[in-house]
Design a protein around this motif. Sequence first.
Motif, PDB file in Angstrom:
ATOM      1  N   VAL A 428       0.837  -1.202   0.000  1.00  0.00           N
ATOM      2  CA  VAL A 428       0.000   0.000   0.000  1.00  0.00           C
ATOM      3  C   VAL A 428       0.870   1.250   0.000  1.00  0.00           C
ATOM      4  CG1 VAL A 428      -1.664   1.338   1.350  1.00  0.00           C
ATOM      5  CG2 VAL A 428      -1.976  -1.124   1.074  1.00  0.00           C
ATOM      6  N   ALA A 429       1.948   1.244   0.803  1.00  0.00           N
ATOM      7  CA  ALA A 429       2.805   2.428   0.899  1.00  0.00           C
ATOM      8  C   ALA A 429       3.514   2.713  -0.418  1.00  0.00           C
ATOM      9  CB  ALA A 429       3.832   2.240   2.017  1.00  0.00           C
ATOM     10  N   VAL A 430       4.142   1.708  -1.005  1.00  0.00           N
ATOM     11  CA  VAL A 430       4.925   1.923  -2.219  1.00  0.00           C
ATOM     12  C   VAL A 430       4.019   2.210  -3.413  1.00  0.00           C
ATOM     13  CG1 VAL A 430       6.493   0.823  -3.857  1.00  0.00           C
ATOM     14  CG2 VAL A 430       6.870   0.570  -1.394  1.00  0.00           C
ATOM     15  N   MET A 431       3.022   1.355  -3.615  1.00  0.00           N
ATOM     16  CA  MET A 431       2.153   1.550  -4.772  1.00  0.00           C
ATOM     17  C   MET A 431       1.311   2.810  -4.618  1.00  0.00           C
ATOM     18  SD  MET A 431       1.301  -2.505  -5.187  1.00  0.00           S
ATOM     19  CE  MET A 431       0.227  -2.453  -6.611  1.00  0.00           C
ATOM     20  N   GLY A 432       0.857   3.083  -3.391  1.00  0.00           N
ATOM     21  CA  GLY A 432       0.107   4.307  -3.160  1.00  0.00           C
ATOM     22  C   GLY A 432       0.949   5.546  -3.363  1.00  0.00           C
ATOM     23  N   SER A 433       2.211   5.495  -2.962  1.00  0.00           N
ATOM     24  CA  SER A 433       3.102   6.634  -3.126  1.00  0.00           C
ATOM     25  C   SER A 433       3.385   6.909  -4.605  1.00  0.00           C
ATOM     26  CB  SER A 433       4.417   6.379  -2.380  1.00  0.00           C
ATOM     27  OG  SER A 433       5.291   7.480  -2.501  1.00  0.00           O
ATOM     28  N   LEU A 434       3.646   5.862  -5.379  1.00  0.00           N
ATOM     29  CA  LEU A 434       3.892   6.028  -6.812  1.00  0.00           C
ATOM     30  C   LEU A 434       2.660   6.569  -7.521  1.00  0.00           C
ATOM     31  CD1 LEU A 434       5.874   2.733  -7.494  1.00  0.00           C
ATOM     32  CD2 LEU A 434       6.793   5.062  -7.556  1.00  0.00           C
ATOM     33  N   LEU A 435       1.498   6.058  -7.148  1.00  0.00           N
ATOM     34  CA  LEU A 435       0.250   6.543  -7.719  1.00  0.00           C
ATOM     35  C   LEU A 435       0.044   8.019  -7.406  1.00  0.00           C
ATOM     36  CD1 LEU A 435      -2.602   6.140  -8.993  1.00  0.00           C
ATOM     37  CD2 LEU A 435      -3.358   5.349  -6.749  1.00  0.00           C
ATOM     38  N   SER A 436       0.259   8.384  -6.151  1.00  0.00           N
ATOM     39  CA  SER A 436       0.033   9.762  -5.725  1.00  0.00           C
ATOM     40  C   SER A 436       0.983  10.725  -6.415  1.00  0.00           C
ATOM     41  CB  SER A 436       0.197   9.860  -4.202  1.00  0.00           C
ATOM     42  OG  SER A 436       0.018  11.180  -3.763  1.00  0.00           O
ATOM     43  N   ASP A 437       2.251  10.343  -6.539  1.00  0.00           N
ATOM     44  CA  ASP A 437       3.234  11.234  -7.175  1.00  0.00           C
ATOM     45  C   ASP A 437       2.865  11.522  -8.624  1.00  0.00           C
ATOM     46  OD1 ASP A 437       4.660  11.355  -4.859  1.00  0.00           O
ATOM     47  OD2 ASP A 437       6.206   9.921  -5.469  1.00  0.00           O
ATOM     48  N   ARG A 438       2.513  10.487  -9.384  1.00  0.00           N
ATOM     49  CA  ARG A 438       2.160  10.694 -10.790  1.00  0.00           C
ATOM     50  C   ARG A 438       0.825  11.440 -10.909  1.00  0.00           C
ATOM     51  NH1 ARG A 438       3.244   8.142 -15.728  1.00  0.00           N
ATOM     52  NH2 ARG A 438       5.323   7.797 -14.846  1.00  0.00           N
ATOM     53  N   TYR A 439      -0.107  11.141 -10.015  1.00  0.00           N
ATOM     54  CA  TYR A 439      -1.404  11.836 -10.039  1.00  0.00           C
ATOM     55  C   TYR A 439      -1.220  13.331  -9.786  1.00  0.00           C
ATOM     56  CZ  TYR A 439      -5.870  13.524  -8.171  1.00  0.00           C
ATOM     57  OH  TYR A 439      -6.999  14.268  -7.918  1.00  0.00           O
ATOM     58  N   ARG A 440      -0.412  13.663  -8.785  1.00  0.00           N
ATOM     59  CA  ARG A 440      -0.187  15.078  -8.476  1.00  0.00           C
ATOM     60  C   ARG A 440       0.486  15.803  -9.644  1.00  0.00           C
ATOM     61  NH1 ARG A 440      -0.469  16.782  -3.142  1.00  0.00           N
ATOM     62  NH2 ARG A 440       1.097  18.374  -3.564  1.00  0.00           N
ATOM     63  N   SER A 441       1.466  15.160 -10.265  1.00  0.00           N
ATOM     64  CA  SER A 441       2.138  15.806 -11.390  1.00  0.00           C
ATOM     65  C   SER A 441       1.179  15.997 -12.557  1.00  0.00           C
ATOM     66  CB  SER A 441       3.351  14.981 -11.816  1.00  0.00           C
ATOM     67  OG  SER A 441       2.948  13.727 -12.349  1.00  0.00           O
ATOM     68  N   GLY A 442       0.177  15.113 -12.666  1.00  0.00           N
ATOM     69  CA  GLY A 442      -0.804  15.245 -13.733  1.00  0.00           C
ATOM     70  C   GLY A 442      -1.763  16.393 -13.524  1.00  0.00           C
ATOM     71  N   LEU A 443      -1.839  16.886 -12.286  1.00  0.00           N
ATOM     72  CA  LEU A 443      -2.732  18.002 -11.982  1.00  0.00           C
ATOM     73  C   LEU A 443      -1.981  19.306 -11.745  1.00  0.00           C
ATOM     74  CD1 LEU A 443      -5.502  16.530  -9.628  1.00  0.00           C
ATOM     75  CD2 LEU A 443      -5.608  16.992 -12.078  1.00  0.00           C
ATOM     76  N   GLU A 444      -0.692  19.307 -11.972  1.00  0.00           N
ATOM     77  CA  GLU A 444       0.065  20.534 -11.744  1.00  0.00           C
ATOM     78  C   GLU A 444      -0.398  21.646 -12.684  1.00  0.00           C
ATOM     79  OE1 GLU A 444       4.106  19.452 -12.216  1.00  0.00           O
ATOM     80  OE2 GLU A 444       4.303  18.614 -10.187  1.00  0.00           O
ATOM     81  N   ALA A 445      -0.119  22.865 -12.266  1.00  0.00           N
ATOM     82  CA  ALA A 445      -0.543  24.022 -13.042  1.00  0.00           C
ATOM     83  C   ALA A 445      -0.081  23.888 -14.488  1.00  0.00           C
ATOM     84  CB  ALA A 445       0.024  25.305 -12.425  1.00  0.00           C
ATOM     85  N   GLY A 446      -1.008  24.127 -15.391  1.00  0.00           N
ATOM     86  CA  GLY A 446      -0.687  24.023 -16.810  1.00  0.00           C
ATOM     87  C   GLY A 446      -1.058  22.686 -17.416  1.00  0.00           C
ATOM     88  N   ALA A 447      -1.229  21.628 -16.557  1.00  0.00           N
ATOM     89  CA  ALA A 447      -1.573  20.312 -17.079  1.00  0.00           C
ATOM     90  C   ALA A 447      -3.079  20.127 -17.201  1.00  0.00           C
ATOM     91  CB  ALA A 447      -0.992  19.222 -16.169  1.00  0.00           C
ATOM     92  N   VAL A 448      -3.874  21.004 -16.583  1.00  0.00           N
ATOM     93  CA  VAL A 448      -5.329  20.898 -16.600  1.00  0.00           C
ATOM     94  C   VAL A 448      -5.878  21.896 -17.610  1.00  0.00           C
ATOM     95  CG1 VAL A 448      -7.436  21.059 -15.234  1.00  0.00           C
ATOM     96  CG2 VAL A 448      -5.342  20.193 -14.184  1.00  0.00           C
ATOM     97  N   PRO A 449      -6.681  21.439 -18.566  1.00  0.00           N
ATOM     98  CA  PRO A 449      -7.157  22.353 -19.603  1.00  0.00           C
ATOM     99  C   PRO A 449      -8.141  23.407 -19.115  1.00  0.00           C
ATOM    100  CG  PRO A 449      -8.158  20.178 -19.849  1.00  0.00           C
ATOM    101  CD  PRO A 449      -7.089  20.040 -18.816  1.00  0.00           C
ATOM    102  N   ALA A 450      -8.827  23.156 -18.009  1.00  0.00           N
ATOM    103  CA  ALA A 450      -9.814  24.117 -17.507  1.00  0.00           C
ATOM    104  C   ALA A 450      -9.165  25.028 -16.471  1.00  0.00           C
ATOM    105  CB  ALA A 450     -10.987  23.377 -16.875  1.00  0.00           C
ATOM    106  N   PRO A 451      -9.569  26.305 -16.425  1.00  0.00           N
ATOM    107  CA  PRO A 451      -9.045  27.201 -15.387  1.00  0.00           C
ATOM    108  C   PRO A 451      -9.571  26.807 -14.015  1.00  0.00           C
ATOM    109  CG  PRO A 451     -10.787  28.273 -16.644  1.00  0.00           C
ATOM    110  CD  PRO A 451     -10.512  26.974 -17.339  1.00  0.00           C
ATOM    111  N   VAL A 452      -8.652  26.588 -13.067  1.00  0.00           N
ATOM    112  CA  VAL A 452      -9.023  26.142 -11.727  1.00  0.00           C
ATOM    113  C   VAL A 452      -8.320  27.037 -10.717  1.00  0.00           C
ATOM    114  CG1 VAL A 452      -8.985  24.228 -10.093  1.00  0.00           C
ATOM    115  CG2 VAL A 452      -9.268  23.765 -12.533  1.00  0.00           C
ATOM    116  N   PRO A 453      -9.038  27.565  -9.714  1.00  0.00           N
ATOM    117  CA  PRO A 453      -8.380  28.372  -8.681  1.00  0.00           C
ATOM    118  C   PRO A 453      -7.239  27.597  -8.031  1.00  0.00           C
ATOM    119  CG  PRO A 453     -10.764  28.504  -8.473  1.00  0.00           C
ATOM    120  CD  PRO A 453     -10.490  27.453  -9.504  1.00  0.00           C
ATOM    121  N   GLU A 454      -6.145  28.300  -7.705  1.00  0.00           N
ATOM    122  CA  GLU A 454      -4.942  27.640  -7.194  1.00  0.00           C
ATOM    123  C   GLU A 454      -5.213  26.874  -5.899  1.00  0.00           C
ATOM    124  OE1 GLU A 454      -0.396  28.772  -5.794  1.00  0.00           O
ATOM    125  OE2 GLU A 454      -1.595  30.217  -6.941  1.00  0.00           O
TER     126      GLU A 454
END
Length: 533
Positions: A428-454
């Motif tokens: 859970v720790a390793v797989m959850g951590s890898l999932l979370s890291d890639r998920y967060r990078s996918g939502l970083e500013a500029g990666a989301v096509p819709a304007p979202v408050p910071e």
Amino acid sequence: MRTKGDPMPSVTHPVTAPPRTGDPPARRWLTLAVVSVSMLVVGLDTTVLNVALPTLVGELGASTSQLQWIVDSYALMSGSLVLFCGSLADRLGRKWIFMSGLALFTAASVLAAYAGSVTTLVLARGAMGVGEALIMPATLAVIGTVFPRGAERTKAIGIWSAAVGVGTVIGPMVGGWLLSHYWWGSVFLINLPLGVAGLIAAALLVPDSRAPGSGRLDPAGALLSVAAVGSVLWAVIEGPDRGWTSPAVRTAFAAGALLLPAFVVWQRRSASPMLPPRIFRHRALAAGDLLVMLGAFALIGTLFVAVQHFQFVLGYSAGQTGVRLGPAALALLVAGPLAGVLAPRLGMRAVSAAGLALLSASAAVLATTEATDGYGRALVATLLLGAGAGLVITATSDAIVGSLPETDLGVGSATNSAAIQLGAATGVAVMGSLLSDRYRSGLEAGAVPAPVPEGLLESAMDSLGTALALAEHLPGDAGTVFAEAARRAFVDGMGPAMAAGAGVTAAGVLLALLLAPSRGADTTGTTHQKDSP
């Protein structure tokens, strides 16, 4: 390495006290039913809470870190105490340790059901973990005592392991159904009638046994083992949240690295060691502990990811998610007893390697899943997951119990339980951590096509569930666009997470082929002449 005063390893099967074969066969199978149903309940509680976590946010106001500890307090207490509890079963009597654990587990479940605060729920879950630590090694030791060595015992362990695995897999299913009809505490209260019935049945049907000539308790060894295992588990659990290089996590890992050798040195010198070093001369036990740890890594880590995928990406409710995990439970229910039939014929090496290969294939299917893929692909993964888990758990558990003399059944079985807990927490720790890291990078500013408050975007990075809830408050099409971007980011995160599961279990296949005893090998790993069929 042979220690001073230890006898040389035997080249034949280890001598064990005769099993209680004087009991009628029907009574032995009734005993198995009691301990297996108890283990099904314990396995169920490992995962039943997962689908209730979003509800606890609203009902108890739990934060993300508090949710983590509601789940992890159980694993921490169970994993750190199980070796000590296994030694207690050998010395004080397996039936009474089993019943004590079942009574504590049941009482703590009631406390959890009516918890009015997060703190109370965390404490109750911790007490349930102590109950599991008492129950699990005692049940496997009871089976080793009641059933004679050979095909009958292997079949019994296949049923026991199927109960463990099925309980783990159907946890989300049962939790989802209960949440659809009752309040969140019902996911714990279901344990009350089962626990009471189990205690009555155990008093009537489970025979008592203890290790012949068992020595005194080893409080120093118990303290060192709890501190060593607890430190490592705490670091594994907290690593994804605090950071793997944070001072607290590094200190905990360092403490475990120092305490574990201290524990080993003490066990080698103690006149009555809690965990006799001699048991690790049995090749089947040492290999079985390693392989079941890798299997638990994949099983629990994959379930952690799959439950979120079903609910948040495929859009199923908690109850629907549970139903769609049902095929994994059915596959495990078939594979566990089947492994009990195959293991005596093919050997631990072949069966455990096949199980790990299926687990690796399951993770690979999910690792290559696209955001547009539906349930069909996930169904293939769940079937492979259940079948692989059933083969691995049965083959390794049977090898561990079959390799031990009656004097060490309790503590030897506890090494199996500790390996499962460590593998599950790490998965859970390793797989959850890898999932979370890639998920967060996918939502970083500029990666989301819709304007979202910071501020909203930062909150959405906590989890996909949070992101979807926040998306509902965005105006116009922005919410739909943001929700789809969050789902894509999650599925992208599944790639490295599940690739880790596939890689670990693929390495496990290789280790099984190299380390596990083959067909025709005795339980210490040396070969003997097989009887002709």
